[in-house]
Design a protein around this motif. Structure first.
Motif, mmCIF file in Angstrom:
data_model
loop_
_atom_site.group_PDB
_atom_site.id
_atom_site.type_symbol
_atom_site.label_atom_id
_atom_site.label_comp_id
_atom_site.label_asym_id
_atom_site.label_seq_id
_atom_site.Cartn_x
_atom_site.Cartn_y
_atom_site.Cartn_z
ATOM 1 N N TRP A 83 0.834 -1.211 0.000
ATOM 2 C CA TRP A 83 0.000 0.000 0.000
ATOM 3 C C TRP A 83 0.868 1.261 0.000
ATOM 4 C CZ3 TRP A 83 -0.609 3.949 3.661
ATOM 5 C CH2 TRP A 83 -1.664 4.836 3.411
ATOM 6 N N VAL A 84 1.911 1.282 0.830
ATOM 7 C CA VAL A 84 2.802 2.446 0.895
ATOM 8 C C VAL A 84 3.483 2.668 -0.455
ATOM 9 C CG1 VAL A 84 4.930 3.359 1.908
ATOM 10 C CG2 VAL A 84 3.192 2.313 3.377
ATOM 11 N N ILE B 182 1.545 -3.542 -7.504
ATOM 12 C CA ILE B 182 0.733 -4.035 -6.382
ATOM 13 C C ILE B 182 0.588 -5.547 -6.455
ATOM 14 C CG2 ILE B 182 -1.529 -3.959 -5.274
ATOM 15 C CD1 ILE B 182 -1.789 -1.083 -6.324
ATOM 16 N N SER B 183 0.291 -6.071 -7.653
ATOM 17 C CA SER B 183 0.107 -7.518 -7.796
ATOM 18 C C SER B 183 1.372 -8.288 -7.438
ATOM 19 C CB SER B 183 -0.307 -7.849 -9.237
ATOM 20 O OG SER B 183 -1.544 -7.266 -9.565
ATOM 21 N N ALA B 184 2.535 -7.711 -7.716
ATOM 22 C CA ALA B 184 3.806 -8.381 -7.422
ATOM 23 C C ALA B 184 4.142 -8.354 -5.937
ATOM 24 C CB ALA B 184 4.935 -7.736 -8.216
ATOM 25 N N MET B 185 3.656 -7.328 -5.231
ATOM 26 C CA MET B 185 4.097 -7.117 -3.847
ATOM 27 C C MET B 185 3.103 -7.526 -2.773
ATOM 28 S SD MET B 185 6.301 -3.598 -3.841
ATOM 29 C CE MET B 185 7.812 -3.459 -4.806
ATOM 30 N N ASP B 186 1.832 -7.650 -3.078
ATOM 31 C CA ASP B 186 0.855 -7.799 -1.999
ATOM 32 C C ASP B 186 0.520 -9.239 -1.636
ATOM 33 O OD1 ASP B 186 -0.766 -8.635 -4.046
ATOM 34 O OD2 ASP B 186 -2.310 -7.113 -3.785
ATOM 35 N N MET B 187 1.148 -10.215 -2.304
ATOM 36 C CA MET B 187 0.849 -11.616 -2.011
ATOM 37 C C MET B 187 2.131 -12.422 -1.827
ATOM 38 S SD MET B 187 -2.235 -12.349 -4.744
ATOM 39 C CE MET B 187 -2.196 -14.126 -4.454
ATOM 40 N N THR B 188 2.173 -13.220 -0.768
ATOM 41 C CA THR B 188 3.319 -14.083 -0.477
ATOM 42 C C THR B 188 3.066 -15.490 -1.001
ATOM 43 O OG1 THR B 188 3.984 -12.865 1.496
ATOM 44 C CG2 THR B 188 4.646 -15.159 1.379
ATOM 45 N N ASN B 189 4.102 -16.114 -1.515
ATOM 46 C CA ASN B 189 4.013 -17.514 -1.941
ATOM 47 C C ASN B 189 3.987 -18.395 -0.686
ATOM 48 O OD1 ASN B 189 4.514 -20.141 -2.896
ATOM 49 N ND2 ASN B 189 5.644 -19.360 -4.657
ATOM 50 N N GLY B 190 2.778 -18.759 -0.245
ATOM 51 C CA GLY B 190 2.613 -19.496 1.005
ATOM 52 C C GLY B 190 3.287 -20.855 1.005
ATOM 53 N N GLY B 191 3.201 -21.574 -0.127
ATOM 54 C CA GLY B 191 3.846 -22.885 -0.207
ATOM 55 C C GLY B 191 5.352 -22.785 -0.121
ATOM 56 N N LEU B 192 5.923 -21.798 -0.795
ATOM 57 C CA LEU B 192 7.370 -21.581 -0.731
ATOM 58 C C LEU B 192 7.780 -21.217 0.693
ATOM 59 C CD1 LEU B 192 10.042 -21.263 -2.387
ATOM 60 C CD2 LEU B 192 9.486 -18.828 -2.545
ATOM 61 N N SER C 266 -4.758 -14.324 -1.113
ATOM 62 C CA SER C 266 -5.012 -14.870 -2.433
ATOM 63 C C SER C 266 -6.237 -14.229 -3.069
ATOM 64 C CB SER C 266 -5.204 -16.389 -2.346
ATOM 65 O OG SER C 266 -4.061 -17.000 -1.817
ATOM 66 N N GLY C 267 -6.192 -14.079 -4.387
ATOM 67 C CA GLY C 267 -7.298 -13.459 -5.093
ATOM 68 C C GLY C 267 -7.113 -11.961 -5.229
ATOM 69 N N PRO C 268 -8.018 -11.314 -5.936
ATOM 70 C CA PRO C 268 -7.846 -9.900 -6.279
ATOM 71 C C PRO C 268 -8.295 -8.918 -5.201
ATOM 72 C CG PRO C 268 -9.845 -10.734 -7.262
ATOM 73 C CD PRO C 268 -9.209 -11.909 -6.550
ATOM 74 N N LEU C 269 -8.854 -9.403 -4.069
ATOM 75 C CA LEU C 269 -9.458 -8.486 -3.107
ATOM 76 C C LEU C 269 -8.471 -7.450 -2.587
ATOM 77 C CD1 LEU C 269 -11.885 -7.601 -1.419
ATOM 78 C CD2 LEU C 269 -11.150 -9.223 0.342
ATOM 79 N N VAL C 270 -7.298 -7.897 -2.107
ATOM 80 C CA VAL C 270 -6.317 -6.968 -1.541
ATOM 81 C C VAL C 270 -5.826 -5.999 -2.610
ATOM 82 C CG1 VAL C 270 -4.044 -6.769 -0.466
ATOM 83 C CG2 VAL C 270 -5.614 -8.569 0.277
ATOM 84 N N THR C 271 -5.574 -6.514 -3.805
ATOM 85 C CA THR C 271 -5.154 -5.642 -4.909
ATOM 86 C C THR C 271 -6.212 -4.576 -5.188
ATOM 87 O OG1 THR C 271 -3.917 -7.476 -5.894
ATOM 88 C CG2 THR C 271 -4.401 -5.601 -7.319
ATOM 89 N N MET C 272 -7.467 -4.976 -5.181
ATOM 90 C CA MET C 272 -8.565 -4.032 -5.409
ATOM 91 C C MET C 272 -8.625 -2.980 -4.307
ATOM 92 S SD MET C 272 -11.404 -6.815 -6.622
ATOM 93 C CE MET C 272 -12.806 -5.703 -6.516
ATOM 94 N N LEU C 273 -8.448 -3.428 -3.061
ATOM 95 C CA LEU C 273 -8.499 -2.490 -1.935
ATOM 96 C C LEU C 273 -7.385 -1.446 -2.036
ATOM 97 C CD1 LEU C 273 -9.261 -4.958 1.022
ATOM 98 C CD2 LEU C 273 -10.761 -3.141 0.185
ATOM 99 N N ILE C 274 -6.187 -1.905 -2.391
ATOM 100 C CA ILE C 274 -5.063 -0.974 -2.507
ATOM 101 C C ILE C 274 -5.278 -0.014 -3.674
ATOM 102 C CG2 ILE C 274 -2.584 -0.781 -2.938
ATOM 103 C CD1 ILE C 274 -2.222 -3.446 -1.496
ATOM 104 N N LEU C 275 -5.711 -0.535 -4.809
ATOM 105 C CA LEU C 275 -5.985 0.324 -5.955
ATOM 106 C C LEU C 275 -7.060 1.356 -5.627
ATOM 107 C CD1 LEU C 275 -5.933 -2.236 -8.912
ATOM 108 C CD2 LEU C 275 -4.393 -0.295 -8.630
ATOM 109 N N GLY C 276 -8.094 0.911 -4.911
ATOM 110 C CA GLY C 276 -9.160 1.826 -4.531
ATOM 111 C C GLY C 276 -8.681 2.908 -3.585
ATOM 112 N N SER C 277 -7.789 2.557 -2.650
ATOM 113 C CA SER C 277 -7.304 3.533 -1.671
ATOM 114 C C SER C 277 -6.395 4.582 -2.304
ATOM 115 C CB SER C 277 -6.559 2.821 -0.533
ATOM 116 O OG SER C 277 -5.335 2.271 -0.996
ATOM 117 N N THR C 278 -5.765 4.238 -3.439
ATOM 118 C CA THR C 278 -4.891 5.205 -4.103
ATOM 119 C C THR C 278 -5.680 6.205 -4.945
ATOM 120 O OG1 THR C 278 -4.603 3.786 -6.048
ATOM 121 C CG2 THR C 278 -3.015 3.525 -4.255
ATOM 122 N N GLY C 279 -6.948 5.905 -5.175
ATOM 123 C CA GLY C 279 -7.770 6.792 -5.988
ATOM 124 C C GLY C 279 -7.668 6.509 -7.471
ATOM 125 N N VAL C 280 -6.891 5.486 -7.850
ATOM 126 C CA VAL C 280 -6.731 5.140 -9.258
ATOM 127 C C VAL C 280 -8.019 4.522 -9.808
ATOM 128 C CG1 VAL C 280 -5.490 3.642 -10.871
ATOM 129 C CG2 VAL C 280 -4.252 4.854 -9.079
#
Length: 330
Positions: free
Chosen positions: A86-87, A115-125, A149-163
């Motif tokens: 988010w930052v 955002i998509s590259a940074m907001d999700m951790t590879n849990g299995g790894l 997992s999924g687009p929810l967090v990405t959507m929330l971050i995109l929404g908070s930036t005003g984009v």
């Protein structure tokens, strides 16, 4: 033939090999899905329904009965990862043109890709690394990483930036399959076992569907940038995660570094978000290629860096060996 064993040797192979196979077919024969039609077309273009089923099964696989240590550790890592993304997004939106960068070395880079590259951790790894270099509780901390997992967090971050502005029902729709699966899996453990098995099975199918929407020319154009972005993910998210693990999670930072990867499922986020908000479609293809590169780069480097860091921490703070008499008393 040991095809699966060969694929398993590749970091994120069950996701990335079908993805590149789909991309090769799409690049060489772009109309193949329409030509064959029927179920073949559905398999090549069914990213959203396949991911919806996978997201449901992922929710069903999560057990709400986690220990306090596991919840504290996983909650710390998940919230830190999301906060860092988010930052970075809030900073990037001040400098990045709408629609992403169109020319030069950074061509194809967009807020959606970052955002998509940074907001999700590879849990299995993460779990596999911590089984070797961490405690049982630290290894189990991947339990909450599925919530990313999924687009929810990405959507929330995109929404908070005003984009972008997402209607409330789109947020509900993004997370509803996960929540239904989560509820069913915890109401009846037989459901958890039944649906949980499908989470790994579905990975190559949505990988192939994703690849079938990618032109390999885009991956070639963004190759070096993808490597650069992957390194940036490790550095930018890894340092805050190490600090959070030390001062909040009560670890030595190893778990934080092990969480500084990009999840394989994150490759789907650009297209999923673009399906909900068509204005992201021009940036989605390049973003998908960049995130795929990040998955590969982080899957290779994070285990290596974590191993060196773990050895360094063990040498710096070796376990205290009690005297024989004191051992006997204990």
């Amino acid at each position: 033939m040991k095809i699966k064993k060969t694929i398993d040797k590749i970091p994120g192979g069950m996701m990335l090999v079908p993805l590149f196979l789909g991309a090769i077919i799409h690049t060489a024969f772009p109309g193949s899905g329409d030509y064959f039609g029927g179920f073949t077309k559905g398999l090549m273009t069914g990213t959203v329904p396949i991911l919806a089923v996978w997201f449901f099964c992922m929710g069903a696989a999560i057990d709400v009965r986690a220990t306090g240590t596991v919840l504290r550790k996983s909650g710390t890592l998940v919230l830190t990862k999301i906060a860092v993304a988010w930052v970075i997004a809030m900073i990037a939106v001040q400098f990045m043109p709408e629609g992403g960068i169109q020319s030069g070395f950074f061509a194809g880079l967009s807020l959606l890709a970052i955002i998509s590259a940074m907001d999700m951790t590879n849990g299995g790894l993460y779990a596999s690394i911590m089984q070797q270099y961490g405690t049982k509780e630290e290894s189990g901390a991947f339990v909450l990483m599925s919530l990313e997992s999924g687009p929810l967090v990405t959507m929330l971050i995109l929404g908070s930036t005003g984009v972008a502005v997402f209607e409330p029902h789109l947020f509900v729709g993004a997370v509803l399959p996960f929540l239904i699966g989560f509820i069913l899996g915890n109401l009846d453990h037989d459901f958890r076992e039944y649906f949980g098995k499908a989470t790994h099975t579905l990975i190559p199918f949505f990988g192939f569907a994703l690849g079938s929407s990618i032109d390999l020319g885009v991956i070639v154009d963004t190759g070096l940038l993808g490597i650069f972005l992957g390194l940036a993910v490790i550095v930018i998210t890894g340092i805050p995660l190490i600090l959070a693990d030390k001062y909040i999670g009560r670890g030595n930072g190893t778990a934080g570094l092990a969480a500084s990867s990009t999840a394989g499922a994150a490759v789907a986020n650009p297209m999923l978000v673009a399906n909900m908000k068509p204005e992201f479609l021009p940036a989605a293809e390049a973003a998908t290629a960049l995130v795929a590169a990040c998955v590969i780069v982080t899957a290779i480097l994070v285990p290596i860096i974590t191993a060196y860091y773990s050895d360094y921490m063990k040498k710096k703070n070796p376990p205290v060996e009690l005297p024989p008499v004191q051992k006997a008393v204990i």
